[in-house]
Design an enzyme around this catalytic site. Sequence first.
Site, PDB file in Angstrom:
ATOM      1  N   TYR A 107     -17.064  14.624 -16.990  1.00  0.00           N
ATOM      2  CA  TYR A 107     -17.387  13.198 -17.007  1.00  0.00           C
ATOM      3  C   TYR A 107     -18.522  12.918 -16.009  1.00  0.00           C
ATOM      4  O   TYR A 107     -18.526  13.458 -14.896  1.00  0.00           O
ATOM      5  CB  TYR A 107     -16.119  12.422 -16.634  1.00  0.00           C
ATOM      6  CG  TYR A 107     -16.302  10.937 -16.496  1.00  0.00           C
ATOM      7  CD1 TYR A 107     -16.548  10.152 -17.609  1.00  0.00           C
ATOM      8  CD2 TYR A 107     -16.224  10.325 -15.250  1.00  0.00           C
ATOM      9  CE1 TYR A 107     -16.717   8.782 -17.477  1.00  0.00           C
ATOM     10  CE2 TYR A 107     -16.382   8.957 -15.120  1.00  0.00           C
ATOM     11  CZ  TYR A 107     -16.629   8.193 -16.240  1.00  0.00           C
ATOM     12  OH  TYR A 107     -16.794   6.854 -16.102  1.00  0.00           O
ATOM     13  N   LYS A 115      -8.143   4.475 -20.086  1.00  0.00           N
ATOM     14  CA  LYS A 115      -8.441   4.927 -21.442  1.00  0.00           C
ATOM     15  C   LYS A 115      -7.180   4.869 -22.306  1.00  0.00           C
ATOM     16  O   LYS A 115      -6.615   3.811 -22.454  1.00  0.00           O
ATOM     17  CB  LYS A 115      -9.071   6.318 -21.373  1.00  0.00           C
ATOM     18  CG  LYS A 115     -10.151   6.465 -20.273  1.00  0.00           C
ATOM     19  CD  LYS A 115     -11.394   5.623 -20.522  1.00  0.00           C
ATOM     20  CE  LYS A 115     -12.336   5.569 -19.304  1.00  0.00           C
ATOM     21  NZ  LYS A 115     -12.738   6.843 -18.724  1.00  0.00           N
ATOM     22  N   ASP A 158      -8.302  17.242 -15.579  1.00  0.00           N
ATOM     23  CA  ASP A 158      -8.493  15.840 -15.986  1.00  0.00           C
ATOM     24  C   ASP A 158      -8.023  15.745 -17.440  1.00  0.00           C
ATOM     25  O   ASP A 158      -8.643  16.300 -18.341  1.00  0.00           O
ATOM     26  CB  ASP A 158      -9.979  15.470 -15.843  1.00  0.00           C
ATOM     27  CG  ASP A 158     -10.244  13.988 -16.133  1.00  0.00           C
ATOM     28  OD1 ASP A 158      -9.487  13.389 -16.922  1.00  0.00           O
ATOM     29  OD2 ASP A 158     -11.229  13.451 -15.598  1.00  0.00           O
ATOM     30  N   ARG A 203       0.841  -1.217   0.000  1.00  0.00           N
ATOM     31  CA  ARG A 203       0.000   0.000   0.000  1.00  0.00           C
ATOM     32  C   ARG A 203       0.867   1.255   0.000  1.00  0.00           C
ATOM     33  O   ARG A 203       0.536   2.250  -0.618  1.00  0.00           O
ATOM     34  CB  ARG A 203      -0.964   0.012   1.208  1.00  0.00           C
ATOM     35  CG  ARG A 203      -1.738   1.327   1.304  1.00  0.00           C
ATOM     36  CD  ARG A 203      -3.025   1.265   2.115  1.00  0.00           C
ATOM     37  NE  ARG A 203      -2.920   0.501   3.316  1.00  0.00           N
ATOM     38  CZ  ARG A 203      -2.238   0.865   4.422  1.00  0.00           C
ATOM     39  NH1 ARG A 203      -1.600   2.020   4.447  1.00  0.00           N
ATOM     40  NH2 ARG A 203      -2.196   0.074   5.464  1.00  0.00           N
TER      41      ARG A 203
HETATM   42  C1  LIG Z   1     -13.380   7.279 -17.597  1.00  0.00           C
HETATM   43  C2  LIG Z   1     -13.116   8.635 -17.098  1.00  0.00           C
HETATM   44  C3  LIG Z   1     -12.970   8.878 -15.733  1.00  0.00           C
HETATM   45  C4  LIG Z   1     -13.139   7.784 -14.692  1.00  0.00           C
HETATM   46  O1  LIG Z   1     -12.158   6.794 -14.818  1.00  0.00           O
HETATM   47  P1  LIG Z   1     -12.385   5.259 -14.341  1.00  0.00           P
HETATM   48  O2  LIG Z   1     -11.063   4.642 -14.637  1.00  0.00           O
HETATM   49  O3  LIG Z   1     -13.513   4.717 -15.138  1.00  0.00           O
HETATM   50  O4  LIG Z   1     -12.714   5.308 -12.891  1.00  0.00           O
HETATM   51  C5  LIG Z   1     -12.676  10.170 -15.333  1.00  0.00           C
HETATM   52  N1  LIG Z   1     -12.563  11.166 -16.226  1.00  0.00           N
HETATM   53  C6  LIG Z   1     -12.694  10.965 -17.544  1.00  0.00           C
HETATM   54  C7  LIG Z   1     -12.538  12.116 -18.480  1.00  0.00           C
HETATM   55  C8  LIG Z   1     -12.989   9.700 -18.029  1.00  0.00           C
HETATM   56  O5  LIG Z   1     -13.140   9.510 -19.352  1.00  0.00           O
END
Ligand SMILES: *Cc1c(COP(=O)(O)O)cnc(C)c1O
Length: 378
Positions: free
Chosen positions: A98, A195, A170, A46
């Site tokens: 998101y 992603k 983000d 952790r």
């Molecule tokens: C998918 C996504 C998230 C969340 O990510 P997870 O890995 O699904 O928890 C946050 N911000 C954006 C822009 C995303 O496309």
Amino acid sequence: MSFQTDTIHAGVAPDKAYGAIMTPIYQSSTFVFEDIGKHRGFDYTRSGNPTRKALEDSLAALERCSCAVAVTTGMAAIATVLHLFKAGDEIIATDDCYGGTARLLKTINQHFDIKIHFISLREPSEIEAYINEKTRAIWIETPSNPLLNLIDIAAVTAIAKQHGLLSIVDNTFLSPYLQQPFSLGADIVVHSTTKYLNGHSDVVGGAVLSNSPELDEKVKFLVNTLGTCAQPFDCWLVLRGIKTLVPRMKEHERNARIVAEFLHAHPRVKRVFYPGLESHAQHELAKRQQRGFGGMVSFELDGGIAEVEHVLRSTKIFALAESLGGVESLIEHPATMSHASMGAEHRQEVGITDTVIRLSVGIEDPEDLVADLNQALS
Ligand SMILES: *Cc1c(COP(=O)(O)O)cnc(C)c1O
């Protein structure tokens, strides 16, 4: 080193035990001490793990910042960052973020007395009206999901700096290859590595990146305290994905442009959302702020919900699925899928209508992708 060389080499070195060129998966919860008070850099997973460290060093190199911490999901990254704030604080957040981010921000607003002002950050001059002595941060997501609206990161972070606020970006949609928020004034960057960074639809992961000794320590403390850290095997998969980030992004973008142009010319399509098209209202900003336009394309169908459903059911290569950024093309319906959690009212306010369809354009042959959409639209 150049970005592309860093995707292959940053953070990784031949393994000290046997010279393995690929970072081993240290699937171990604990590490044996050499003596009391003396260990070899890791004591408990952790708090730290060699496979995770390799990924973190790679991510920090790619975002050109001092610290990256790999966490379990993109939402874990966002939840971790939100622990920097306390009751009474206020945060200004982009209104078309998101869906999961909107849901989390609304939840902390209700449960923890942290007020969130959802506003459009597209007009930086309108932000100051929402800043008061309780404001602590501005939450930026650009390009937005699914409408591909852009926020001028440098303009918004300049306002944040004037008022002593943190700027959080983000950067999931473009990856560090196509957008570098720290060079535009960001204090913290978050990623869903699920992603483009991983790119192969086989892991969920996230990361929090920072670029000052004070924030670096705070973020590392929070991840260790909350236990949001990523698992060794997941880190290994993301590290493997990153090695092909540049060639994948080039293919995603080439295909997305071809698909966007096809849709733009199609009589049954009312509107296409893609920052690479000259018709996009913020095309100039996209050219200035981004290295490229990315692989996401959304469009509005000229018709009703029945026609939308027909298209969603008819594609053969584009799979009906949430998520994005993998090598395979996906099609989805924000109103009932990725953005269902946003709620109908919030969707309506930001313009995500029920006839918007979102595509994550993969790296298949673009001729096949266009033919697939053509038959689905006919
Ligand atoms: C998918 C996504 C998230 C969340 O990510 P997870 O890995 O699904 O928890 C946050 N911000 C954006 C822009 C995303 O496309």
